[in-house]
Write a protein that holds these residues in place. Structure first.
Motif: not given
Length: 127
Positions: A47-50, A53-54, A60-62
């Motif tokens: 969950e922490q890695k997710l 990553a989010s 990255v999108s920004a």
């Protein structure tokens, strides 16, 4: 839910209500409890890695959006500069404008290309 079931069975065996817990049954219960703890730790780590990553994906999108705006701005300024250097009226240069190019379609593009090729060929022949 699974851990609750194991705890209920463990209490039942320990309280003497059920059959005396054999050594192999104790080992099974202990093994299952250890496995549950291990899986819970794995779940928390995942969950922490997710989440990380989010957040990284949002960054990255920004960054991509910022780069897109920069390139668009740079392209527009270079396009304007090019038209000024050529001494052209920007409203007459349809091929430089992406929106007009999409609107006019390939037929007009091919037609203008053929016209330019004829003019170029005639100018070479006259020399």
């Amino acid at each position: 839910m699974f851990t609750e079931r194991i705890e209920a069975l463990k209490k039942q065996f320990q309280s003497g209500k059920g059959i005396e817990m054999k050594a192999s049954q104790k080992e099974i219960v202990e093994t299952l409890e250890a496995k549950i703890r291990s899986l819970q730790i794995c779940k928390e780590v995942t969950e922490q890695k997710l989440k990380e990553a989010s957040l990284e994906s949002q960054q990255v999108s920004a960054n991509l959006e910022e780069a897109h705006q920069w390139f668009k701005s740079k392209f527009d300024s270079l396009q304007t500069e090019l038209l000024k250097m050529r001494g052209m009226d920007p409203s007459k240069e349809e091929l430089c404008d992406r929106d007009n190019l999409l609107k006019t379609g390939t037929e007009k593009l091919c037609s203008r290309s053929r016209q330019r090729a004829k003019v170029f060929k005639q100018s070479k022949q006259s020399k």
